[in-house]
Write an enzyme that holds these catalytic residues in place. Structure first.
Site, PDB file in Angstrom:
ATOM      1  N   HIS A  71      11.542  10.471 -36.452  1.00  0.00           N
ATOM      2  CA  HIS A  71      10.858   9.503 -35.606  1.00  0.00           C
ATOM      3  C   HIS A  71       9.652   8.942 -36.364  1.00  0.00           C
ATOM      4  O   HIS A  71       8.839   9.697 -36.887  1.00  0.00           O
ATOM      5  CB  HIS A  71      10.354  10.156 -34.321  1.00  0.00           C
ATOM      6  CG  HIS A  71      11.405  10.912 -33.573  1.00  0.00           C
ATOM      7  ND1 HIS A  71      11.088  11.917 -32.685  1.00  0.00           N
ATOM      8  CD2 HIS A  71      12.758  10.821 -33.577  1.00  0.00           C
ATOM      9  CE1 HIS A  71      12.206  12.407 -32.160  1.00  0.00           C
ATOM     10  NE2 HIS A  71      13.237  11.769 -32.698  1.00  0.00           N
ATOM     11  N   TYR A 134      -0.196  19.243 -34.634  1.00  0.00           N
ATOM     12  CA  TYR A 134      -0.536  17.993 -35.314  1.00  0.00           C
ATOM     13  C   TYR A 134      -1.612  17.218 -34.564  1.00  0.00           C
ATOM     14  O   TYR A 134      -1.687  17.224 -33.336  1.00  0.00           O
ATOM     15  CB  TYR A 134       0.702  17.120 -35.531  1.00  0.00           C
ATOM     16  CG  TYR A 134       1.536  16.815 -34.304  1.00  0.00           C
ATOM     17  CD1 TYR A 134       1.429  15.599 -33.644  1.00  0.00           C
ATOM     18  CD2 TYR A 134       2.462  17.738 -33.817  1.00  0.00           C
ATOM     19  CE1 TYR A 134       2.202  15.293 -32.539  1.00  0.00           C
ATOM     20  CE2 TYR A 134       3.243  17.452 -32.708  1.00  0.00           C
ATOM     21  CZ  TYR A 134       3.116  16.237 -32.082  1.00  0.00           C
ATOM     22  OH  TYR A 134       3.883  15.945 -30.975  1.00  0.00           O
TER      23      TYR A 134
END
Length: 475
Positions: A71, A134
């Site tokens: 993605h 993240y």
């Protein structure tokens, strides 16, 4: 532990532009381990952009073999591992020469990776209970999701050597059906918003964008977006925007000296610019702002970018105040100009009209500068953006001789073939006294060396004027 302790913090560049792998120092003993997972100052010193994270996400992967991606999302990411290990694969899905480039590596708690916007991200968990964390620098929204782009994990063109064969891995139904690279949609650039689109420069910017087929531009003027209205900024997902070009300004130099004009000038040139500066700072948007030689008093024969402000009138005061606000925006280009000529009514068209009609005309012979044509200014703006020139202030006018307004009017009268005796030289002080007008700087010439050093060489204003006059006289 399988990973290495006590490494030195260092960075590795990859074959994908902007994709950076970090070795992290991890300190451990019989109790466990500790690391500085993200350290802004140290990592920026090694080349990590100051990407401004606003959200921290964690992906827990229960079993070995869980595979996610590929993605590409509309934000930058800094990825690290809290527990376990992954095999990661990244594919550049940005338009350009590097489209389709692939980079793979393994990450454990001692390694991290910075992923720029538009680079497709995927990973495979190599241990049960792998925790993948993240930082991202934009908030998720439905509008942001519309810009995602994908490519298939199994595309043979990518030739990703997954440690666990994909047919044995755990994948989502969506990931099974993403397009192959040949059919993948490149990530769209961030949007550009242009203010003052109905003015001379705004129209030139729009022409440039149309002629160069630039995408994702939005155009506003005061009838659709008043930059001085704080409420106008509400409800807009500013994380979708990468650039704002502010060509909006209050430029009625004489009217700015009146009570109502003074208020209007401060509203647009200071409050409006302050609103733009705030939004651009908060959302890491590049701000392009157009200023004026009127921030100076004209005492210097050639003004450099770093000269101190000394405006003579209200208009110059408001432009100087706006400049001071823009200079605080981390990512900004401030282009200072003078004597702007473009589509619509201006000094040259006024002189053409007077000359054609055989009317009396006056122009000061003691105010000196060079014309700036809006097409040239638009070219300079996009040159700075496209080349990634150093942020800051740049002077931008036409190149060539420094002359007076009277000299320019004389060129116009000659081109028209009008009687030169109808053109009379006056002075700046005389004009201000007779018309109760604002004081104007006598020397309006700007030093162009900084812009030229950045690779943009403005056109000679006399050549541009000759072309402009030909078009105007052919109408």
């Amino acid at each position: 532990m399988a990973f290495e302790f006590e490494k030195e913090l260092k960075v590795e560049k990859t074959n994908i532009p902007g994709l950076l792998v970090f070795d992290l120092p991890v300190h451990g003993d019989n109790r466990g381990w500790f690391k500085e997972n993200w350290q802004r100052a140290k990592m920026m010193g090694l080349g990590l952009p100051d990407f401004g994270p606003v959200q921290n996400n964690i992906s827990y992967n229960a079993t070995k073999g869980v595979t996610r991606g590929i993605h590409a999302e509309p934000w930058d990411k800094y990825i690290s591992i809290a527990a376990g290990e992954i095999f990661g694969a990244w594919v550049d899905l940005r338009p350009g020469e590097s489209f389709g480039q692939v980079f793979t590596t393994r990450l454990d708690p001692s390694r991290a990776i910075y992923v720029p916007r538009g680079v497709g991200n995927s990973f495979q968990a190599l241990q049960d209970g792998t925790v993948y964390t993240y930082l991202v620098n934009a908030h998720w929204s439905l509008e942001q999701k519309k810009t995602y782009t994908f490519v298939n994990l199994a595309d043979p063109e990518l030739n990703i050597q997954w440690p666990i064969p994909l047919e044995e891995s755990e994948r989502s139904e969506a990931d099974l059906h993403h397009p192959m690279l040949k059919d993948a949609k490149p990530m769209s650039p961030k949007r550009t918003m242009v203010f003052g689109c109905k003015g001379k420069l705004g129209r030139a910017i729009r022409r440039y964008a149309d002629e160069h087929q630039l995408q994702d531009f939005e155009y506003h003027d005061t009838d659709t977006f008043d930059i001085a209205d704080s409420h106008a900024y509400e409800g807009i997902d500013w994380d979708l925007y990468g650039t704002i070009i502010n060509a909006a300004a209050y430029t009625a130099v004489d009217t700015a000296e009146t009570p109502e004009g003074r208020k209007a000038a401060w509203q647009t040139n200071v409050k409006g610019v302050g609103n733009l500066a705030r939004v651009c700072t908060e959302h890491r948007i590049t701000l392009i702002h157009i200023s004026s030689d009127y921030v100076f008093d004209g005492s210097q024969e050639l003004h450099k970018e770093e000269e101190e402000f000394a405006p003579l009138g209200v208009y110059g005061q408001t432009k100087a105040a706006g400049d001071a606000l823009v200079e605080n925006v981390p990512q900004h280009y401030l282009l200072r100009s003078s004597w702007v000529i473009g589509e619509g009514r201006n000094f040259v068209t006024r002189m053409i009209g007077l000359a054609n009609n055989g009317e009396h005309a006056e122009a000061p012979s003691d105010q000196f500068g060079r014309l700036t044509f809006t097409e040239d200014m638009a070219g300079a703006i996009f040159h700075l953006l496209d080349t990634g020139a150093a942020f800051g202030t740049y002077n931008m006018t036409g190149s060539g001789r420094i002359v007076s307004w009277y000299d320019i009017a004389s060129i116009v009268f000659a081109a028209v073939g009008a009687d030169g005796s109808n053109l009379v030289a006056n002075s700046v002080a005389e004009y201000a006294r007779e018309h109760h007008a604002a004081l104007r700087p006598r020397n309006c010439s700007l030093d162009l060396s900084k812009l030229e050093a950045a690779g943009y060489h403005p056109k000679d204003w006399e050549e541009s004027l000759a072309t402009y006059l030909t078009k105007e006289l052919d109408k």
